[in-house]
Each structure stands twice: as structure tokens, then as C-alpha cells.
Scaffold this active site. Structure first.
Site, PDB file in Angstrom:
ATOM      1  N   ARG A 291     -25.826  -7.666  -0.704  1.00 11.17           N
ATOM      2  CA  ARG A 291     -24.833  -8.940  -0.371  1.00 11.17           C
ATOM      3  C   ARG A 291     -25.773  -9.885   0.752  1.00 11.17           C
ATOM      4  O   ARG A 291     -26.032  -9.343   1.962  1.00 11.17           O
ATOM      5  CB  ARG A 291     -23.709  -8.857   0.275  1.00 11.17           C
ATOM      6  CG  ARG A 291     -22.784  -8.188  -0.787  1.00 11.17           C
ATOM      7  CD  ARG A 291     -21.176  -8.185  -0.258  1.00 11.17           C
ATOM      8  NE  ARG A 291     -20.450  -7.276  -1.154  1.00 11.17           N
ATOM      9  CZ  ARG A 291     -18.877  -7.343  -1.044  1.00 11.17           C
ATOM     10  NH1 ARG A 291     -18.467  -8.145  -0.097  1.00 11.17           N
ATOM     11  NH2 ARG A 291     -18.408  -6.623  -1.980  1.00 11.17           N
TER      12      ARG A 291
ATOM     13  N   GLY B 207      -9.027  -2.810   4.872  1.00 18.26           N
ATOM     14  CA  GLY B 207      -9.320  -2.612   6.252  1.00 18.26           C
ATOM     15  C   GLY B 207      -8.889  -3.366   7.252  1.00 18.26           C
ATOM     16  O   GLY B 207      -9.099  -2.984   8.490  1.00 18.26           O
TER      17      GLY B 207
ATOM     18  N   LYS C 242       0.774  -1.224  -0.047  1.00 13.05           N
ATOM     19  CA  LYS C 242      -0.046   0.085  -0.112  1.00 13.05           C
ATOM     20  C   LYS C 242       0.838   1.182   0.039  1.00 13.05           C
ATOM     21  O   LYS C 242       0.414   2.193  -0.583  1.00 13.05           O
ATOM     22  CB  LYS C 242      -0.879  -0.025   1.088  1.00 13.05           C
ATOM     23  CG  LYS C 242      -1.739  -1.416   1.259  1.00 13.05           C
ATOM     24  CD  LYS C 242      -2.723  -1.284   0.029  1.00 13.05           C
ATOM     25  CE  LYS C 242      -3.309  -2.697  -0.197  1.00 13.05           C
ATOM     26  NZ  LYS C 242      -3.679  -3.009  -1.546  1.00 13.05           N
TER      27      LYS C 242
ATOM     28  N   VAL D 260     -15.976  -8.690  -5.643  1.00 17.14           N
ATOM     29  CA  VAL D 260     -17.466  -9.182  -5.459  1.00 17.14           C
ATOM     30  C   VAL D 260     -18.552  -8.438  -6.297  1.00 17.14           C
ATOM     31  O   VAL D 260     -19.316  -8.869  -6.872  1.00 17.14           O
ATOM     32  CB  VAL D 260     -17.531  -9.356  -3.931  1.00 17.14           C
ATOM     33  CG1 VAL D 260     -19.160  -9.686  -3.537  1.00 17.14           C
ATOM     34  CG2 VAL D 260     -16.693 -10.116  -3.134  1.00 17.14           C
TER      35      VAL D 260
ATOM     36  N   GLU E 175      -6.318   2.781  -2.651  1.00 12.98           N
ATOM     37  CA  GLU E 175      -5.623   1.643  -2.936  1.00 12.98           C
ATOM     38  C   GLU E 175      -6.175   1.342  -4.232  1.00 12.98           C
ATOM     39  O   GLU E 175      -7.074   1.555  -4.692  1.00 12.98           O
ATOM     40  CB  GLU E 175      -5.647   0.687  -1.916  1.00 12.98           C
ATOM     41  CG  GLU E 175      -7.096   0.169  -1.387  1.00 12.98           C
ATOM     42  CD  GLU E 175      -7.056  -0.786  -0.230  1.00 12.98           C
ATOM     43  OE1 GLU E 175      -7.058  -0.356   1.062  1.00 12.98           O
ATOM     44  OE2 GLU E 175      -6.977  -1.896  -0.353  1.00 12.98           O
TER      45      GLU E 175
ATOM     46  N   ARG F 190      -7.420  -7.725  -8.601  1.00 17.08           N
ATOM     47  CA  ARG F 190      -8.557  -8.808  -8.564  1.00 17.08           C
ATOM     48  C   ARG F 190      -9.769  -8.262  -9.240  1.00 17.08           C
ATOM     49  O   ARG F 190     -10.147  -7.297  -9.265  1.00 17.08           O
ATOM     50  CB  ARG F 190      -8.733  -9.393  -7.219  1.00 17.08           C
ATOM     51  CG  ARG F 190      -9.372  -8.790  -6.431  1.00 17.08           C
ATOM     52  CD  ARG F 190      -9.462  -9.437  -4.928  1.00 17.08           C
ATOM     53  NE  ARG F 190     -10.400  -8.636  -4.343  1.00 17.08           N
ATOM     54  CZ  ARG F 190     -10.280  -7.610  -3.528  1.00 17.08           C
ATOM     55  NH1 ARG F 190      -9.007  -7.221  -3.627  1.00 17.08           N
ATOM     56  NH2 ARG F 190     -10.990  -6.922  -2.737  1.00 17.08           N
TER      57      ARG F 190
ATOM     58  N   LYS G  90      -2.610   1.838   9.277  1.00 11.95           N
ATOM     59  CA  LYS G  90      -2.956   0.784   8.278  1.00 11.95           C
ATOM     60  C   LYS G  90      -1.764  -0.070   8.137  1.00 11.95           C
ATOM     61  O   LYS G  90      -0.700   0.305   8.302  1.00 11.95           O
ATOM     62  CB  LYS G  90      -3.387   1.594   7.026  1.00 11.95           C
ATOM     63  CG  LYS G  90      -4.742   1.995   7.133  1.00 11.95           C
ATOM     64  CD  LYS G  90      -5.103   2.695   5.799  1.00 11.95           C
ATOM     65  CE  LYS G  90      -6.480   3.474   5.767  1.00 11.95           C
ATOM     66  NZ  LYS G  90      -7.113   3.898   4.421  1.00 11.95           N
TER      67      LYS G  90
HETATM   68  C1  MV4 Z   1     -10.205   5.163   5.203  1.00 13.32           C
HETATM   69  C2  MV4 Z   1     -11.360   6.011   5.819  1.00 13.32           C
HETATM   70  C3  MV4 Z   1     -11.171   7.162   6.328  1.00 13.32           C
HETATM   71  N1  MV4 Z   1     -10.123   7.848   6.192  1.00 13.32           N
HETATM   72  N2  MV4 Z   1      -8.760   5.896   5.383  1.00 13.32           N
HETATM   73  C4  MV4 Z   1     -10.198   1.661   3.672  1.00 13.32           C
HETATM   74  C5  MV4 Z   1     -10.469  -0.048   3.398  1.00 13.32           C
HETATM   75  C6  MV4 Z   1     -11.830  -0.040   3.424  1.00 13.32           C
HETATM   76  N3  MV4 Z   1     -12.602  -1.113   3.768  1.00 13.32           N
HETATM   77  C7  MV4 Z   1     -12.279   1.148   4.459  1.00 13.32           C
HETATM   78  N4  MV4 Z   1     -11.296   2.142   4.250  1.00 13.32           N
HETATM   79  C8  MV4 Z   1     -11.321   3.278   4.737  1.00 13.32           C
HETATM   80  N5  MV4 Z   1     -10.280   4.062   5.049  1.00 13.32           N
HETATM   81  C9  MV4 Z   1      -8.913   7.007   5.847  1.00 13.32           C
HETATM   82  N6  MV4 Z   1      -7.775   7.655   5.914  1.00 13.32           N
HETATM   83  C10 MV4 Z   1     -12.529   5.338   5.751  1.00 13.32           C
HETATM   84  C11 MV4 Z   1     -12.471   4.015   5.163  1.00 13.32           C
HETATM   85  C12 MV4 Z   1     -13.781   3.313   4.976  1.00 13.32           C
HETATM   86  C13 MV4 Z   1     -14.553   2.888   6.088  1.00 13.32           C
HETATM   87  C14 MV4 Z   1     -14.086   3.181   7.424  1.00 13.32           C
HETATM   88  C15 MV4 Z   1     -14.843   2.666   8.572  1.00 13.32           C
HETATM   89  C16 MV4 Z   1     -15.982   2.128   8.275  1.00 13.32           C
HETATM   90  C17 MV4 Z   1     -16.609   2.090   7.077  1.00 13.32           C
HETATM   91  C18 MV4 Z   1     -15.774   2.506   5.997  1.00 13.32           C
HETATM   92  C19 MV4 Z   1     -16.497   2.156   4.762  1.00 13.32           C
HETATM   93  C20 MV4 Z   1     -15.801   2.476   3.332  1.00 13.32           C
HETATM   94  C21 MV4 Z   1     -14.346   2.973   3.943  1.00 13.32           C
END
Ligand code: MV4
Length: 449
Positions: free
Chosen positions: A337, A165, A116, A295, A288, A292, A158
Site C-alpha cells: 500500500r 483494531g 463482534k 482493500v 471476525e 465488505r 476490544k
Molecule cells: C488480536 C491479536 C492478538 N490477540 N487479538 C484484530 C484486528 C486487527 N487489525 C488486529 N487484530 C489483532 N487481534 C488477540 N486476541 C493480534 C491482532 C493483530 C495485530 C495486533 C497488533 C499489531 C499488529 C497486528 C497485526 C495483525 C493482527
């Protein structure tokens, strides 16, 4: 073109790939764990090979068994689907070493974009806006603390080798930084075997918007539209839609241009997704890049009429893409889903035998699933058992169509999240397109929206 392809996956995505292969008159070889002997993908494939016991590690993650099956059945290529080995550079390399085409990008691309921090640096150098934060990984809290101060709290910690996530933690102030960093590090080691972490400023109330691309090895790049995936619980997507209801035309154009640029500077090929965060001021930031099939690819297929899996197979076989250069998505699409889980018991998985089921249909309704009446949903794997995808002329009609489809769906013998999904669609926040990344936490804890 390939004559025979091994599908290194299970469930609905294995069925999806087998269908794509059959339409292309390509013979399919299914692999299955002992637990999956009655699975639909095993019945639909032309050949089937048992590759191990029930646990994923002993079967769908067992690289040697999968490669051996592919060689023993004279396959030309392997399709990894999503999850399992789909972003495992070592597996992609192993396929190449044994003369099998891995249907996806090269091992080098999987490795470079899987880091990343390296991906962020590549995009920063290309002038693509990136979430403010560090571009080098840290191995300890004291190393990272000065950077956290520079970025400014709250920060998101991260995993550098992570994604999706896992191992992500919010830290709201300096006093809790060392503890948060240490916990995130433990999760990162457990999930990815790497203790390297990086920091980003926390963007609250943003949207998670990803751009679907297809690129071949001749440098042709197709942008297939975007998907809003802001509604996630524990970093598992729950509802996805296209187009994103809040993007302005200029933000959309800028994101598409940056997605194209990201594919160019990385030399990307195959199906891929570039993820962005969009803040309330319509600023978009690279998050990111996923190397791939995802879903939620069906959301884009239903608005573009493009078969992403078949294009991915053509690209891997060095055949020209069929998708038009000026492809433009039409209408509005939503995916729900369906999980075998109990929302009222904190989403505990609910495996078991489906005693009766009826799935929705009608204009603009697609159901991707591998379950059937009498099928026993195993406890060993992911709890997602179906995807309901609808498409209609506009968002309001698509929401109405999805409510109708959910209402029609019947799955007896196990618990599902059908009612939970229905309630989300009923909220004003969702109907008015206000559901951002903070929505589901508030909704699930019974907050008022
Ligand atoms: C974040 C973010 C807010 N600020 N990064 C990255 C992977 C994905 N599964 C969630 N991600 C996020 N990265 C920064 N710097 C917000 C998300 C995010 C999220 C975070 C918490 C709960 C639900 C979310 C839904 C989509 C994105």
C-alpha cells in the site's frame, strides 16, 4: 442485470468499481465532494453528482445525499466499496427502503456480523475455533475483571461493535486493567458510539490470515484462498500476501472448511472475508468476519483470475457466479500500500500536488490508483494513494518482482512510504516469512529482526 449503479466511494476503489461496471456495460454514476472535483473517478464515470463539502461526514458519509443522487439519476443499485458506508446496516436498509439494491450482504447480516461478540458466539456454537475469551460484552471494568482473571493475562480488550483494531488495547496484568478498560471504552464510544467491550486472550507472535469467500443467495459458496495480513501498523495493513507462507496444508484445509462453515451458519451472501489468527503451533482461531469488499481483494484476484467486484455485482443482481467451483489460486502474490505520508516523521500524512510520477508495469504487475501527474492529494481523506500488486510463480520471485516495481515507482511533489516498504522487503524476517503480528512494531522502532 442492473442498468445503472451509483458508486458511493472515492479514490482507487471507486475507479476499480467503475472499471468493473464499464466491462459489464453498466452505466456508472460517481458521487464526489467539492474537494474531489478533479478526482479520477469523477472523470471516468458516465455521470457525476456533487454531494457536498470536502469533509467525509458532509459527503461520502451523507446517506441522504447519496440516496437522493441515486434516485435522481434512476440508479438500480449502489456499490459502497470499502470504508465509509460499506458496513453501515442503516444505509443498506435505506437503500432497500428506496428500492435500490445495496451491492453487499443484507442489513441483517451487516448488523449481526458487525457485532463482534454475536459473531463469536455464532461461530463457537458452530464448533469453529474462536480466540479464547468472552462471548458477552461488558460495560464496566469491575464486571469484566473476573472474566479477565478466568482468561488469564495478558488480555486484549476490544470494542464489541468495533472491528479492524480500533479501540483495541493490550492489558498485561491486573494492576493496569481498570485503566486500560476505561481508555478502550472511551475510544469505543468515540469510534462506534458503543461502550460495550469484550476480552480475548492476547495471542502474541501469531499471524493474521483471512479467507476470501464469495457466496450467492442460492447457498453456493466459493473459497478463493487466503491472505496473510500480519504486517500492520496501528491496525492499518501495510503489506499483504497470498498464500500465507507458514500455513501447513492441513491448517489451510481446516481454515477453508471453517470459513465455509461460517458462511453457512450465518447464511452469508456477497463477497466476504473471514479473519483468523494462527499461532506458532498452527492452531487457527476465528477473529471476525468482514461483510465488505476489502482493500486487499486484488491480491486474491491476481492469483485466481477472478474479478471479485464483478462477481459481487452478479450476486447482488441474483445472477449466477461465473467463478468455477474448483477454483484454485496459482502462484504467489504480494501487495504494497503506497501512502502519502512521511515515515520518518511518525507517518504524518503528506498531502499536496504530484508534480511528476511514473508507475511500474510489466508481467504480473498491477497498480490500482486514482492519482495522476498534476493531481492534488487532499488532506481530508485516507492517505493511501495506490496499491502495487505483483504475482509470480513463487514467493521469492514475487518479492523480487515487488522490489523491482517499487524501485521503478516515482512520485514527486509529496512524500510517500515507498522506501519504508522497500526496507521491509529487504529484512531477513520478511524474506524468510517470519514476519508475524509483532514484526512491524519492532521494525518501525528500529529494532533488529
Ligand atoms: C488480536 C491479536 C492478538 N490477540 N487479538 C484484530 C484486528 C486487527 N487489525 C488486529 N487484530 C489483532 N487481534 C488477540 N486476541 C493480534 C491482532 C493483530 C495485530 C495486533 C497488533 C499489531 C499488529 C497486528 C497485526 C495483525 C493482527
Amino acid at each position: 442485470m442492473f442498468r445503472r449503479v451509483l458508486v458511493a466511494n472515492r479514490g482507487e476503489i471507486a475507479v476499480r468499481i467503475i472499471r468493473a461496471l464499464r466491462e459489464m456495460n453498466i452505466t456508472s454514476v460517481a458521487v464526489y465532494s467539492r474537494e474531489d472535483k478533479n478526482a479520477l473517478h469523477v472523470r471516468l464515470a458516465d455521470y457525476r453528482v456533487c454531494i457536498g463539502e470536502g469533509s467525509a461526514r458532509a459527503s461520502y458519509l451523507n446517506m441522504n445525499s447519496i440516496i437522493a443522487a441515486a434516485l435522481n439519476y434512476n440508479c438500480d443499485a449502489v456499490h459502497p466499496g470499502y470504508g465509509f458506508l460499506s458496513e453501515n446496516a442503516e444505509f443498506a436498509q435505506m437503500c432497500a427502503d428506496f428500492g435500490l439494491t445495496f451491492i453487499g450482504p443484507s442489513p441483517e447480516l451487516i448488523a449481526s456480523l458487525g457485532s463482534k461478540t454475536a459473531a463469536r458466539k455464532l461461530m463457537m456454537d458452530a464448533g469453529i475455533p474462536v480466540v479464547p475469551g468472552s462471548s458477552t460484552p461488558f460495560a464496566s471494568a469491575q464486571e469484566a475483571l473476573p472474566e479477565a482473571r478466568r482468561i488469564g493475562f495478558p488480555v486484549m480488550i476490544k470494542a464489541a461493535e468495533g472491528g479492524g483494531g480500533k479501540g483495541m488495547r493490550v492489558c498485561r496484568d491486573e494492576s493496569s486493567f481498570t485503566e486500560a478498560f476505561t481508555i478502550a471504552q472511551q475510544e469505543a464510544v468515540n469510534a462506534f458510539g458503543s461502550a460495550d467491550l469484550y476480552l480475548e486472550r492476547l495471542l502474541e507472535h501469531c499471524r493474521h490470515v483471512e479467507v476470501q469467500i464469495l457466496a450467492d443467495r442460492q447457498g453456493n459458496i466459493r473459497i478463493l484462498g487466503e491472505r496473510d495480513c500480519s504486517i500492520q501498523r496501528n491496525h492499518q495493513k501495510v503489506i499483504e500476501e497470498s498464500p500465507c507462507p507458514v500455513l501447513s496444508e492441513e491448517t489451510r484445509a481446516a481454515m477453508y472448511a471453517d470459513a465455509r462453515r461460517a458462511a453457512e451458519v450465518s447464511g452469508y451472501y456477497s463477497a466476504g472475508t473471514i479473519e483468523f489468527l494462527v499461532d506458532p503451533e498452527q492452531n487457527h482461531y476465528f477473529l471476525e468476519m468482514n461483510t465488505r469488499l476489502q482493500v486487499e481483494h486484488g491480491v486474491t484476484e491476481i492469483t485466481t483470475g477472478c474479478d471479485i467486484v464483478q462477481e459481487q455485482i452478479r450476486i447482488a443482481a441474483d445472477e449466477p457466479m461465473r467463478i468455477a467451483e474448483d477454483i484454485r489460486p496459482r502462484g504467489h502474490s504480494i501487495e504494497c500500500r503506497i501512502n502519502a505520508e512521511m515515515p520518518e516523521q511518525n507517518f504524518t500524512p503528506s498531502p499536496g500536488t504530484i508534480t511528476a510520477m511514473h508507475l511500474p508495469g510489466g508481467n504480473g504487475v498491477r497498480v490500482d490508483t486514482a492519482v495522476y501527474t498534476g493531481y492534488t492529494v487532499p488532506a481530508e481523506y485516507d492517505s493511501m494513494i495506490a496499491k502495487i500488486i505483483v504475482c509470480a510463480d513463487d514467493r521469492e520471485a514475487a518479492i523480487q518482482r515487488m522490489r523491482t516495481a517499487l524501485d521503478e515507482t516515482l512520485i514527486l511533489g509529496i512524500d510517500t512510504n515507498l522506501d519504508y516498504l522497500y526496507k521491509i522487503l529487504e529484512t531477513d524476517a520478511f524474506k524468510e516469512g517470519r514476519a508475524d503480528t509483532s514484526f512491524l512494531q519492532v521494525f518501525t522502532q528500529g529494532g533488529h529482526l
